[in-house]
Design a protein around this motif. Sequence first.
Motif, PDB file in Angstrom:
ATOM      1  N   LEU A 153       0.846  -1.203   0.000  1.00 42.58           N
ATOM      2  CA  LEU A 153       0.000   0.000   0.000  1.00 42.58           C
ATOM      3  C   LEU A 153       0.880   1.252   0.000  1.00 42.58           C
ATOM      4  CD1 LEU A 153      -2.764   1.361   0.225  1.00 42.58           C
ATOM      5  CD2 LEU A 153      -2.649   1.020   2.708  1.00 42.58           C
ATOM      6  N   ALA A 154       1.930   1.226   0.823  1.00 47.66           N
ATOM      7  CA  ALA A 154       2.827   2.386   0.884  1.00 47.66           C
ATOM      8  C   ALA A 154       3.514   2.627  -0.463  1.00 47.66           C
ATOM      9  CB  ALA A 154       3.862   2.181   1.996  1.00 47.66           C
ATOM     10  N   THR A 155       3.880   1.572  -1.182  1.00 49.17           N
ATOM     11  CA  THR A 155       4.557   1.767  -2.482  1.00 49.17           C
ATOM     12  C   THR A 155       3.627   2.456  -3.481  1.00 49.17           C
ATOM     13  OG1 THR A 155       3.952  -0.362  -3.451  1.00 49.17           O
ATOM     14  CG2 THR A 155       6.026  -0.297  -2.250  1.00 49.17           C
ATOM     15  N   ALA A 156       2.320   2.173  -3.353  1.00 46.47           N
ATOM     16  CA  ALA A 156       1.374   2.828  -4.267  1.00 46.47           C
ATOM     17  C   ALA A 156       1.210   4.307  -3.906  1.00 46.47           C
ATOM     18  CB  ALA A 156       0.035   2.114  -4.219  1.00 46.47           C
ATOM     19  N   LEU A 157       1.308   4.620  -2.623  1.00 45.52           N
ATOM     20  CA  LEU A 157       1.068   5.995  -2.183  1.00 45.52           C
ATOM     21  C   LEU A 157       2.288   6.891  -2.318  1.00 45.52           C
ATOM     22  CD1 LEU A 157      -1.104   5.272   0.967  1.00 45.52           C
ATOM     23  CD2 LEU A 157      -1.829   6.424  -1.126  1.00 45.52           C
ATOM     24  N   VAL A 158       3.488   6.301  -2.387  1.00 47.94           N
ATOM     25  CA  VAL A 158       4.701   7.113  -2.354  1.00 47.94           C
ATOM     26  C   VAL A 158       4.772   8.050  -3.557  1.00 47.94           C
ATOM     27  CG1 VAL A 158       6.334   5.557  -3.525  1.00 47.94           C
ATOM     28  CG2 VAL A 158       7.131   6.999  -1.651  1.00 47.94           C
ATOM     29  N   ARG A 159       4.127   7.667  -4.668  1.00 55.19           N
ATOM     30  CA  ARG A 159       4.166   8.531  -5.855  1.00 55.19           C
ATOM     31  C   ARG A 159       3.047   9.559  -5.872  1.00 55.19           C
ATOM     32  NH1 ARG A 159       1.719   4.877 -10.450  1.00 55.19           N
ATOM     33  NH2 ARG A 159       2.043   6.839 -11.523  1.00 55.19           N
TER      34      ARG A 159
END
Length: 222
Positions: A153-159
């Motif tokens: 989930l964090a990898t999707a939000l980092v951008r």
Amino acid sequence: MSTPQRVQAPVLRVRALAKQFGDQVIVDGAGLDVPGGSVLGLVGPAGSGKTTLLAMVTGLLPPDEGTVQVLGVDAWAQHARARQLVAAMPDDDAVPDSLTGRELLIWKGLVAGLDARTAAEAAGLLLRATGLAEAEGRTVAEYTVGMRRRICLATALVRRPKLLVLDDPFAGVDEDSAATMRVVLRSFTAEGGSVLLASRSAESVCDLVCAVERGRVATGQR
Ligand SMILES: Nc1ncnc2c1ncn2[C@@H]1O[C@H](COP(=O)(O)OP(=O)(O)OP(=O)(O)O)[C@@H](O)[C@H]1O
């Protein structure tokens, strides 16, 4: 279920979307709107076409017919621009698990075009928000299922997407991790982000729910 505080123009607008594999109609004239600052849940049984619909929203699968617009940008006519606005949460096995949690988020941020300092700051914020700060130096391979879902989930939000697309995000996840993920999603929508979430049963985090049956999305949203 919570109600969005502000009613805004749709961030995602899907109209008459259709997809066929061979002679099998998988998505059959689907339409929906995801308002700004909302979580919309697509709920339907296995094989009802949810994942296929999401793939056309995220720009992975071209539709046979219909339109997808993200903030007015046509997802297929303006493919590259639209893809900058949308992020999909990856499957657990789609992230390199030899990286530590922190390395993974920084790498994803750099790939998305953030400078090194901004990527490191965003990674730190997301590691704290997802309850992974203490595990940031461990490789993702060592993470539990719930921790892997949280880092995905964090990898999707980092951008910093405007629209986040989640396919069955809570499947197999322990309740503590699911609760943390719900808090993260709520804070994303509180800041104006929008979420399209597919699952087989209604999720409490959804502001609106649409039933999906044989590739059709029920018109009544709630
Ligand atoms: N590339 C493909 N080629 C042929 N058929 C496909 C392809 N992708 C999906 N399908 C078929 O489309 C139908 C809908 O699949 P889809 O994964 O979209 O459903 P779903 O609602 O997401 O199901 P689940 O809840 O199990 O994830 C299924 O019958 C599936 O076998």
